[in-house]
Design a protein around this motif. Sequence first.
Motif, short mmCIF file in Angstrom:
data_model
loop_
_atom_site.label_atom_id
_atom_site.label_comp_id
_atom_site.label_asym_id
_atom_site.label_seq_id
_atom_site.Cartn_x
_atom_site.Cartn_y
_atom_site.Cartn_z
N ARG A 1 44.74 -6.63 25.23
CA ARG A 1 45.81 -6.60 26.22
C ARG A 1 46.27 -8.01 26.57
O ARG A 1 47.47 -8.28 26.67
CB ARG A 1 45.31 -5.89 27.48
CG ARG A 1 46.34 -5.73 28.56
CD ARG A 1 47.31 -4.61 28.25
NE ARG A 1 48.55 -5.16 27.74
CZ ARG A 1 49.48 -4.46 27.11
NH1 ARG A 1 49.32 -3.20 26.88
NH2 ARG A 1 50.58 -5.02 26.68
N ILE A 2 45.33 -8.94 26.74
CA ILE A 2 45.70 -10.33 27.03
C ILE A 2 46.50 -10.92 25.87
O ILE A 2 47.52 -11.58 26.07
CB ILE A 2 44.45 -11.18 27.34
CG1 ILE A 2 43.82 -10.73 28.66
CG2 ILE A 2 44.79 -12.67 27.38
CD1 ILE A 2 42.44 -11.32 28.93
N HIS A 3 46.04 -10.68 24.66
CA HIS A 3 46.72 -11.18 23.46
C HIS A 3 48.15 -10.63 23.39
O HIS A 3 49.10 -11.38 23.17
CB HIS A 3 45.90 -10.79 22.23
CG HIS A 3 46.54 -11.14 20.93
ND1 HIS A 3 47.10 -12.36 20.65
CD2 HIS A 3 46.70 -10.39 19.80
CE1 HIS A 3 47.57 -12.36 19.41
NE2 HIS A 3 47.34 -11.18 18.89
N ILE A 4 48.31 -9.35 23.62
CA ILE A 4 49.63 -8.72 23.59
C ILE A 4 50.51 -9.28 24.70
O ILE A 4 51.68 -9.62 24.48
CB ILE A 4 49.50 -7.19 23.69
CG1 ILE A 4 48.87 -6.64 22.40
CG2 ILE A 4 50.86 -6.54 23.97
CD1 ILE A 4 48.38 -5.21 22.53
N ASP A 5 49.96 -9.38 25.90
CA ASP A 5 50.73 -9.92 27.03
C ASP A 5 51.18 -11.35 26.76
O ASP A 5 52.31 -11.73 27.09
CB ASP A 5 49.92 -9.85 28.32
CG ASP A 5 49.76 -8.45 28.86
OD1 ASP A 5 50.50 -7.53 28.40
OD2 ASP A 5 48.90 -8.24 29.74
N ASN A 6 50.31 -12.16 26.17
CA ASN A 6 50.69 -13.54 25.82
C ASN A 6 51.85 -13.56 24.83
O ASN A 6 52.78 -14.36 24.96
CB ASN A 6 49.50 -14.31 25.23
CG ASN A 6 48.46 -14.68 26.24
OD1 ASN A 6 48.72 -14.71 27.44
ND2 ASN A 6 47.26 -14.98 25.77
N SER A 7 51.79 -12.68 23.85
CA SER A 7 52.85 -12.61 22.84
C SER A 7 54.17 -12.18 23.47
O SER A 7 55.22 -12.76 23.20
CB SER A 7 52.46 -11.65 21.72
OG SER A 7 51.35 -12.13 21.02
N ILE A 8 54.11 -11.16 24.32
CA ILE A 8 55.32 -10.68 24.99
C ILE A 8 55.91 -11.77 25.87
O ILE A 8 57.12 -12.01 25.87
CB ILE A 8 55.02 -9.41 25.80
CG1 ILE A 8 54.73 -8.24 24.85
CG2 ILE A 8 56.18 -9.06 26.75
CD1 ILE A 8 54.17 -7.01 25.53
N ARG A 9 55.07 -12.45 26.62
CA ARG A 9 55.53 -13.52 27.50
C ARG A 9 56.21 -14.63 26.69
O ARG A 9 57.26 -15.14 27.06
CB ARG A 9 54.38 -14.08 28.33
CG ARG A 9 54.79 -15.11 29.35
CD ARG A 9 53.68 -15.54 30.32
NE ARG A 9 52.32 -15.52 29.83
CZ ARG A 9 51.43 -14.51 29.99
NH1 ARG A 9 51.77 -13.42 30.64
NH2 ARG A 9 50.21 -14.58 29.51
N TYR A 10 55.61 -14.99 25.54
CA TYR A 10 56.19 -16.04 24.71
C TYR A 10 57.57 -15.62 24.21
O TYR A 10 58.52 -16.41 24.23
CB TYR A 10 55.27 -16.38 23.54
CG TYR A 10 55.84 -17.52 22.73
CD1 TYR A 10 55.71 -18.83 23.17
CD2 TYR A 10 56.55 -17.28 21.57
CE1 TYR A 10 56.26 -19.87 22.45
CE2 TYR A 10 57.11 -18.32 20.85
CZ TYR A 10 56.96 -19.61 21.30
OH TYR A 10 57.53 -20.63 20.60
N ILE A 11 57.70 -14.39 23.77
CA ILE A 11 59.00 -13.90 23.28
C ILE A 11 60.03 -13.91 24.40
O ILE A 11 61.16 -14.36 24.22
CB ILE A 11 58.85 -12.50 22.65
CG1 ILE A 11 58.06 -12.61 21.34
CG2 ILE A 11 60.22 -11.88 22.42
CD1 ILE A 11 57.66 -11.29 20.76
#
Length: 85
Positions: free
Chosen positions: A65-75
């Motif tokens: 979840r943290i990894h996905i959230d980081n990716s979404i935030r970056y995009i």
Amino acid sequence: FHHMIAEGTHNFIIRQTSSMLTDLLKWHQKFQYDNIGPDNSIKWHGRIVEAICAGDGEFASVCARIHIDNSIRYIKDNKDRDLSL
């Protein structure tokens, strides 16, 4: 990595969804690698694998979840940039 995780679930729907998203994930991975490097993904992938190997599904889920959230935030933070590759 993503394909192996999906296959490991033995869940038909997750495996099919992962398969359909493969092209999108490849684009996203190339974008992140080219723009921020692999360090963040490698760190979180490693934590996810360690948790799975330790039989700690709950921690693996938190790390994913943290990894996905980081990716979404970056995009989202870079949505106005030219993202064509």
